[in-house]
Design a protein around this motif. Structure first.
Motif, PDB file in Angstrom:
ATOM      1  N   ALA A 189       0.833  -1.203   0.000  1.00  0.00           N
ATOM      2  CA  ALA A 189       0.000   0.000   0.000  1.00  0.00           C
ATOM      3  C   ALA A 189       0.867   1.251   0.000  1.00  0.00           C
ATOM      4  O   ALA A 189       0.555   2.248  -0.673  1.00  0.00           O
ATOM      5  CB  ALA A 189      -0.940  -0.006   1.204  1.00  0.00           C
ATOM      6  N   ALA A 190       1.968   1.216   0.758  1.00  0.00           N
ATOM      7  CA  ALA A 190       2.892   2.353   0.762  1.00  0.00           C
ATOM      8  C   ALA A 190       3.496   2.554  -0.622  1.00  0.00           C
ATOM      9  O   ALA A 190       3.673   3.698  -1.081  1.00  0.00           O
ATOM     10  CB  ALA A 190       3.985   2.142   1.804  1.00  0.00           C
ATOM     11  N   LEU A 191       3.812   1.473  -1.312  1.00  0.00           N
ATOM     12  CA  LEU A 191       4.368   1.592  -2.664  1.00  0.00           C
ATOM     13  C   LEU A 191       3.324   2.154  -3.642  1.00  0.00           C
ATOM     14  O   LEU A 191       3.663   2.921  -4.552  1.00  0.00           O
ATOM     15  CB  LEU A 191       4.886   0.239  -3.140  1.00  0.00           C
ATOM     16  N   GLY A 231       5.147  -4.354 -10.730  1.00  0.00           N
ATOM     17  CA  GLY A 231       4.991  -2.996 -11.208  1.00  0.00           C
ATOM     18  C   GLY A 231       5.121  -1.915 -10.155  1.00  0.00           C
ATOM     19  O   GLY A 231       5.082  -0.726 -10.487  1.00  0.00           O
ATOM     20  N   LEU A 232       5.294  -2.291  -8.882  1.00  0.00           N
ATOM     21  CA  LEU A 232       5.366  -1.295  -7.819  1.00  0.00           C
ATOM     22  C   LEU A 232       6.784  -0.779  -7.574  1.00  0.00           C
ATOM     23  O   LEU A 232       6.956   0.193  -6.846  1.00  0.00           O
ATOM     24  CB  LEU A 232       4.807  -1.882  -6.515  1.00  0.00           C
ATOM     25  N   PHE A 233       7.788  -1.421  -8.164  1.00  0.00           N
ATOM     26  CA  PHE A 233       9.169  -0.965  -7.987  1.00  0.00           C
ATOM     27  C   PHE A 233       9.984  -1.412  -9.184  1.00  0.00           C
ATOM     28  O   PHE A 233       9.567  -2.279  -9.959  1.00  0.00           O
ATOM     29  CB  PHE A 233       9.760  -1.505  -6.679  1.00  0.00           C
ATOM     30  N   HIS A 234      11.179  -0.823  -9.307  1.00  0.00           N
ATOM     31  CA  HIS A 234      11.977  -1.022 -10.513  1.00  0.00           C
ATOM     32  C   HIS A 234      13.407  -1.458 -10.226  1.00  0.00           C
ATOM     33  O   HIS A 234      14.132  -1.835 -11.136  1.00  0.00           O
ATOM     34  CB  HIS A 234      11.980   0.269 -11.331  1.00  0.00           C
ATOM     35  N   ARG A 335      11.748  -9.139 -12.735  1.00  0.00           N
ATOM     36  CA  ARG A 335      12.997  -8.904 -13.448  1.00  0.00           C
ATOM     37  C   ARG A 335      13.446  -7.450 -13.267  1.00  0.00           C
ATOM     38  O   ARG A 335      13.203  -6.597 -14.119  1.00  0.00           O
ATOM     39  CB  ARG A 335      12.832  -9.243 -14.927  1.00  0.00           C
ATOM     40  N   VAL A 336      14.079  -7.195 -12.140  1.00  0.00           N
ATOM     41  CA  VAL A 336      14.616  -5.862 -11.844  1.00  0.00           C
ATOM     42  C   VAL A 336      16.066  -6.020 -11.388  1.00  0.00           C
ATOM     43  O   VAL A 336      16.444  -7.055 -10.822  1.00  0.00           O
ATOM     44  CB  VAL A 336      13.797  -5.140 -10.745  1.00  0.00           C
TER      45      VAL A 336
END
Length: 541
Positions: A189-191, A231-234, A335-336
């Motif tokens: 939720a924070a992301l 999708g929430l981080f890279h 995949r990051v």
């Protein structure tokens, strides 16, 4: 004394050590001028923060509604919109927890889902770094970590997050449909809040790095392997908490079993049903049991036993379908690019707390300890780690436990990651690093580069660093922020950090040649531990 120590050690190991009780540096005094109080419009309303010379802070911003009453143990929901300008000049309440060190009852509040933003004074589309604190999933808070170095000098927007702890975050029950891992749902939720709001703080919502240490590192591992985090981080940085982190049985006290931070959901659900009965909520129908549990006041649930019992992350559910270490080995992760590492002497801080009542005074005691933890493999372990090669048998044992519990699992996961994504491995090597924990020293047993000691090199703290240590801190912050910006930590003037594989680990230590590649797998006898663990990397004891 033995019972008290046992409780203390269980608290340390409930999900990996403790938060940073003396990590946060005191902030400067603030004036009341309007220029010192910048206002930003978030998607739920305006917030007024604090302006500093080179950065701005906005603290205590709610990212979810208070998880109380009917929302206890439910996934977080967005907070209500507010009118006017909300003050964001001080942190919000910390989540319910017990002191990381020493006696004391519970503190904090269930109304605790707040985050803090530190951003450079100027600039737009900065990389965003979201920090998940350590504390074993039983204590800690985002405001304990002051990221001025990363924001002011590095140019990143840094977000630190509170999330539900212990029984309030990792409880399971049949009426909940299992163990929904509310702790990790809070982080997600924070992301989502970051994705919606980063731009108004000068950040780039399309360039988000999650990073964390200890239980925070385990959290990053979860997000790497959770379909719900897609999708929430890279980018991701895992510090001293790999997906394969374990601890052998009876490593610290005779009555302590093996430590594994990830457990099957059915175990947590069974523990939850048993806890309901002990709390007087036993009912014929699970829904009635859950209603009774939600009616209990915070204090009935905030006990050391319940906080520690429900401090393990459940898998086999929608959030975490597969045990994370196995997901990595099978290539089932996002995949990051990844940075991952451990500290050279991780286990010294743990072992040092038990030596007074469970000493390792001589070679015979050392050999006995190896047999209690490794059984028939003990002679092979002793051959690789002879007591005579170390200043004391206790330091020999600490080295064994560091390698089997932290360093080699980190390298194993690094190989799995490196088959699919750019992966950068490190070992923090400053054996003169400040002891940030507040735990007392042990004569003849230096803590060295122990668990969490790298944190003083990334965050602003009250500890004084020497000139070479300050230079190392600048290098580390540079690596971390460049990685957040581009997915590659390398930059002009810094020793080159090679991608893995091949097996390349960067030693991070002060001094002119302190940053250099090492063969960590050989130095830490990882072939031995791999041979004991079999194909899946899990120990056989």
């Amino acid at each position: 004394m033995r019972a008290a120590l046992r409780r203390a050690v269980r608290a340390l190991l409930a999900g990996l050590l403790l938060s940073a009780p003396v990590l946060a540096a005191a902030g400067p005094a603030f004036g009341a001028r309007a220029a010192d109080r910048p206002v930003v419009e978030t998607d739920r309303g305006a917030v007024r923060g604090r302006a500093h010379a080179r950065y701005r802070t906005f603290e205590g911003i709610p990212y979810a509604a208070p998880p109380v009453g009917a929302l206890r143990w439910r996934p977080p929901v967005p907070p209500a919109r507010w009118q006017g300008v909300r003050d964001a000049g001080a942190p919000g309440a910390r989540c319910v927890q017990f002191p990381a060190i020493g006696p004391g009852g519970p503190s904090g509040s269930e109304d605790c889902l707040f985050l803090n933003v530190t951003s450079p004074a100027v600039g737009v589309r900065r990389p965003v770094m979201v920090w998940f604190h350590g504390g074993g999933f039983v204590n800690g808070a985002g405001d304990l970590y002051r990221p001025q170095r990363l924001a002011a000098a590095g140019g990143a927007v840094v977000v630190t997050v509170n999330y539900r702890l212990g029984v309030f975050g990792l409880f399971g029950h049949p009426a909940l449909g299992g163990a929904p891992d509310s702790t990790l749902c809070d982080q997600q939720a924070a992301l989502r809040w970051v994705r919606a709001n980063a731009a108004v703080f000068g950040g780039d919502p399309g360039n988000v790095t999650v990073f964390g240490e200890s239980a925070g590192g385990l959290s990053v591992c979860v997000h790497l392997t959770s379909p719900a985090s897609a999708g929430l981080f890279h980018r991701a940085i895992v510090q001293s908490g790999s997906c394969s982190t374990t601890m052998p049985p009876r490593a610290l006290l005779p009555e302590l079993g093996a430590y594994e931070p990830f457990v099957p959901e059915r175990r947590t659900v069974a523990d939850g049903a048993a806890a309901a009965a002990r709390l007087g909520c036993g009912r014929p129908e699970p829904a009635a049991e859950l209603e009774c549990l939600r009616g209990l006041d915070t204090g009935r649930l905030a006990t050391p036993e319940l906080m520690q019992r429900f401090s393990l992350v459940s898998y086999g559910n929608a959030l975490l379908p597969v045990e994370p270490r196995r997901a990595l080995q099978e290539g089932r992760f996002h995949r990051v690019p990844v940075i991952q590492g451990a500290d050279r002497d991780e286990m010294r801080i743990f072992l040092g707390q038990t030596l007074a009542v469970y000493p390792v005074a001589d070679d015979q005691a050392y050999r006995a300890r190896l047999y209690t933890s490794f059984g028939e493999s003990a002679p092979r372990v002793e051959a690789a780690y002879p007591a005579s090669a170390y200043p004391t048998p206790a330091l020999a044992l600490a080295t064994v436990l560091t390698d089997v519990s932290f360093v080699c699992p980190t390298l194993r996961d690094g190989r799995a990651l490196g088959r699919h994504v750019p992966t950068y491995l490190y070992r923090f090597d400053d054996r003169e690093a400040p002891n940030y924990t507040g735990l007392p020293g042990v004569p003849g047993f230096p803590y060295g580069a122990s668990h969490g000691f790298e944190l003083t090199y990334l965050f602003d703290t009250p500890f004084a660093l020497s000139g070479p240590q300050r230079a190392l801190a600048d290098r580390m912050a540079g690596y971390w922020v460049r990685f957040a910006r581009t997915g590659d930590p390398n930059g002009p003037g810094a020793p080159r950090w090679k991608v893995s594989p091949p097996a390349s680990v960067l030693s991070l230590a002060p001094g002119p040649a302190g940053i250099h590649p090492v063969d960590a797998s050989a130095e830490h006898h990882c072939a031995l531990w791999e041979s004991r663990g079999g194909a899946d990397g899990k120990a056989d004891s």
